[in-house]
Design a protein around this motif. Structure first.
Motif, mmCIF file in Angstrom:
data_model
loop_
_atom_site.group_PDB
_atom_site.id
_atom_site.type_symbol
_atom_site.label_atom_id
_atom_site.label_comp_id
_atom_site.label_asym_id
_atom_site.label_seq_id
_atom_site.Cartn_x
_atom_site.Cartn_y
_atom_site.Cartn_z
ATOM 1 N N LEU A 47 -54.461 2.212 -6.821
ATOM 2 C CA LEU A 47 -55.895 1.964 -5.942
ATOM 3 C C LEU A 47 -57.249 3.349 -6.565
ATOM 4 N N ASP A 48 -57.774 2.769 -6.544
ATOM 5 C CA ASP A 48 -59.678 3.120 -7.196
ATOM 6 C C ASP A 48 -60.238 3.425 -6.327
ATOM 7 N N THR A 49 -60.668 4.746 -5.669
ATOM 8 C CA THR A 49 -61.889 4.380 -5.060
ATOM 9 C C THR A 49 -63.304 5.103 -5.880
ATOM 10 N N LEU A 50 -63.286 4.774 -6.728
ATOM 11 C CA LEU A 50 -63.907 5.104 -8.513
ATOM 12 C C LEU A 50 -65.179 6.632 -7.827
ATOM 13 N N GLU A 51 -64.181 7.890 -6.994
ATOM 14 C CA GLU A 51 -64.765 8.883 -6.793
ATOM 15 C C GLU A 51 -63.543 10.269 -6.686
ATOM 16 N N LYS A 52 -63.764 11.566 -7.806
ATOM 17 C CA LYS A 52 -62.465 12.546 -7.781
ATOM 18 C C LYS A 52 -63.211 12.916 -6.960
ATOM 19 N N GLY A 53 -61.938 13.388 -6.417
ATOM 20 C CA GLY A 53 -61.321 14.702 -5.222
ATOM 21 C C GLY A 53 -61.304 13.392 -3.323
ATOM 22 N N THR A 54 -61.357 12.695 -3.980
ATOM 23 C CA THR A 54 -61.426 11.969 -2.573
ATOM 24 C C THR A 54 -60.461 11.760 -1.722
ATOM 25 N N VAL A 55 -60.982 12.818 -0.236
ATOM 26 C CA VAL A 55 -59.643 13.371 0.565
ATOM 27 C C VAL A 55 -59.429 11.793 1.410
ATOM 28 N N TRP A 56 -58.195 10.883 1.377
ATOM 29 C CA TRP A 56 -57.557 9.957 2.143
ATOM 30 C C TRP A 56 -57.542 10.409 3.421
ATOM 31 N N HIS A 57 -57.682 9.195 4.339
ATOM 32 C CA HIS A 57 -58.022 9.267 5.742
ATOM 33 C C HIS A 57 -56.577 8.918 6.573
ATOM 34 N N ARG A 58 -56.309 7.975 5.855
ATOM 35 C CA ARG A 58 -55.207 7.174 7.190
ATOM 36 C C ARG A 58 -54.178 6.269 6.390
ATOM 37 N N LEU A 59 -53.430 5.880 6.938
ATOM 38 C CA LEU A 59 -52.949 4.495 6.701
ATOM 39 C C LEU A 59 -51.821 3.923 7.100
ATOM 40 N N ARG A 60 -52.035 2.912 7.860
ATOM 41 C CA ARG A 60 -51.277 2.199 9.434
ATOM 42 C C ARG A 60 -50.743 0.430 8.339
ATOM 43 N N LEU A 61 -49.097 0.085 8.759
ATOM 44 C CA LEU A 61 -48.364 -0.129 8.346
ATOM 45 C C LEU A 61 -48.060 -0.496 9.088
ATOM 46 N N GLU A 62 -48.112 -1.592 8.916
ATOM 47 C CA GLU A 62 -47.102 -3.488 10.238
ATOM 48 C C GLU A 62 -45.798 -3.886 9.932
ATOM 49 N N SER A 63 -45.264 -3.467 10.478
ATOM 50 C CA SER A 63 -43.696 -3.709 9.719
ATOM 51 C C SER A 63 -42.375 -4.353 11.376
ATOM 52 N N THR A 64 -41.601 -5.016 10.552
ATOM 53 C CA THR A 64 -40.167 -5.440 11.654
ATOM 54 C C THR A 64 -39.066 -4.782 11.512
ATOM 55 N N LEU A 65 -39.028 -4.030 12.241
ATOM 56 C CA LEU A 65 -37.252 -3.060 11.637
ATOM 57 C C LEU A 65 -36.155 -2.946 12.223
ATOM 58 N N PRO A 66 -35.005 -3.610 12.107
ATOM 59 C CA PRO A 66 -34.131 -3.532 12.847
ATOM 60 C C PRO A 66 -33.299 -2.768 13.235
ATOM 61 N N ASP A 67 -32.884 -2.220 14.372
ATOM 62 C CA ASP A 67 -32.294 -1.038 14.825
ATOM 63 C C ASP A 67 -31.071 -0.331 13.458
ATOM 64 N N ASN A 68 -30.569 -1.404 12.360
ATOM 65 C CA ASN A 68 -29.411 -0.821 11.300
ATOM 66 C C ASN A 68 -30.579 -1.311 10.715
ATOM 67 N N ALA A 69 -31.594 -0.421 9.933
ATOM 68 C CA ALA A 69 -32.290 -0.336 8.561
ATOM 69 C C ALA A 69 -33.204 0.340 8.986
ATOM 70 N N ARG A 70 -33.550 0.782 7.883
ATOM 71 C CA ARG A 70 -34.066 1.522 7.146
ATOM 72 C C ARG A 70 -35.914 1.702 6.089
ATOM 73 N N LEU A 71 -37.241 1.685 6.639
ATOM 74 C CA LEU A 71 -38.460 2.127 5.675
ATOM 75 C C LEU A 71 -38.578 3.359 4.810
ATOM 76 N N GLU A 72 -38.607 3.657 3.441
ATOM 77 C CA GLU A 72 -38.770 4.956 3.540
ATOM 78 C C GLU A 72 -40.237 4.396 2.526
ATOM 79 N N LEU A 73 -41.434 5.334 2.587
ATOM 80 C CA LEU A 73 -42.251 4.880 2.035
ATOM 81 C C LEU A 73 -42.733 6.304 1.238
ATOM 82 N N PHE A 74 -43.365 6.702 -0.484
ATOM 83 C CA PHE A 74 -43.375 7.731 -0.727
ATOM 84 C C PHE A 74 -45.126 7.744 -1.287
#
Length: 386
Positions: A47-74
């Protein structure tokens, strides 16, 4: 955007397929899905912002996650679109990800990713700085329940409320201070509310709003029997609701509503119309049976192909909700059976034909017109209400 930031958004099938690498998952209009027990991986392209040194602000993720499940983000972030690999020179990361197998991709993000979260939803990315960003999602389902990610939204550059405070609150390290982090909570709430307000015109547009909000719009506009309307037809009805309410209770309003619902233009006969004709006095009993005895009775004539008994019942309820209160509706689905004294109309469900000449004992008998049926299909149904 309302907050003054830009963003990358994944919320359509094309986004997931064209802007990343999918393994063990299915991509659809509802997002990414792991349908069975096991694991799946999604890795974005750069994901290219076209500007070096960009400070990223926020990530929002909408999901449906059952109890016996797991989601990892890197997340991996850099000012370069290349990455170092042990024993090798730097390579363009997108090209390497396209050729590498799933295990190698996972090891890269687990080793070089600067940030990681379990079951992420709404995250601040203040510690990430760089022109390029890649994110990786690991899906885990342990009992077979579906795990879904509906959308991912990444915002940049960082905009902090503390920058709007007097200078005394903005020292050299003010952006990483307790006050800055404390204010970020209220900033997130404020931005979300502001975005909701900005999106209200689209939400109130019947053509593009979500199915859930569409029903809410129907309630706001007091649309009767909206449960009988399929989604597509309800959208068309709501777009015309203002004009229909101005003429509600008239013949023109009923014609428009019936045609919207069935796709066929109805023929409406009000009782006073045949009653004012000389033929009424000649055969009053038959005409009263067809069109009613009361002057506030009206008959809606529909082709038989408009549907069967279930469609008849639904259409009758819709007509009841748009007709004048004291009017009596007689709904008729015409058919192709030629029965005199019933709803048989020349040019609608019957035609006037001509017989061939007949010769008997050398004398010609002139041809005469006769009444023939016209195939319209269906069946006659009649119903009256008081």
């Amino acid at each position: 955007m309302a907050s003054g930031t830009k963003h990358f958004l994944y919320n359509r099938r094309e986004d997931w397929e064209d802007m990343g690498f999918i393994q063990g998952l299915s991509a659809g209009d509802g997002g990414l899905c792991l349908e069975n027990a096991g694991e799946g991986t999604y890795i974005s392209r750069s994901l290219d912002t076209l500007e070096k040194g960009t400070v990223w602000h926020r990530l929002r993720l909408e999901s449906t996650l059952p109890d016996n499940a797991r989601l990892e983000l890197f997340v991996y972030c850099s000012d370069e679109d290349t990455a170092p690999f042990p024993g090798e020179s730097r390579q363009k990361l997108d090209d390497w990800l396209e050729k590498a197998d799933g295990k190698a991709r996972e090891e890269f993000f687990r080793r070089y990713g600067q940030k990681s979260w379990d079951d992420p939803q709404d995250l601040t990315l203040y510690g990430l700085q760089g022109r390029y960003l890649w994110f990786c999602l690991f899906f885990h389902s342990y009992d077979g329940e579906a795990v879904q990610v509906h959308s991912v939204k990444l915002e940049f550059p960082r905009i902090a409320f503390i920058d709007y405070l007097p200078q005394v609150y903005r020292g050299a390290d003010s952006r990483d201070s307790f006050l800055a982090r404390f204010l970020s909570l209220f900033q997130s709430i404020y931005v979300d509310l502001e975005e909701d307000i900005d999106q209200m015109p689209a939400r109130c547009d019947a053509a593009v709003t979500s199915p859930e909000f569409l029903r809410f719009l129907g309630e706001m506009l007091a649309v009767p029997q909206q449960g009988l309307w399929p989604e597509g037809k309800l959208r068309s009805l709501l777009k015309q609701a203002a004009g229909l309410y101005r003429i509600k209770g008239t013949r023109r309003a009923l014609e428009q509503v019936v045609e919207l619902y069935t796709g066929y233009a109805p023929r409406i006969v009000e009782q006073f119309e045949p009653a004012s004709q000389p033929i009424w006095r000649q055969d009053q009993e038959a005409l009263e049976r067809l069109y009613g005895k009361r002057r506030h009775t009206f008959t809606v004539l529909m082709p038989g192909k408009a549907g069967g008994p279930e469609e008849y019942a639904r259409l009758y309820q819709i007509i009841q909700s748009f007709k004048p209160v004291d009017a009596v509706c007689n709904l008729v689905f015409m058919n192709d059976e030629l029965i005199l004294g019933q709803h048989c109309y020349l040019g609608i469900n019957s035609i006037l034909g001509r017989s061939r000449g007949l010769v008997l004992d050398g004398g010609a008998v002139p041809s005469a017109p006769y009444l023939a049926q016209s195939a319209t299909g269906g069946r006659t149904n009649e119903q009256s209400a008081i």
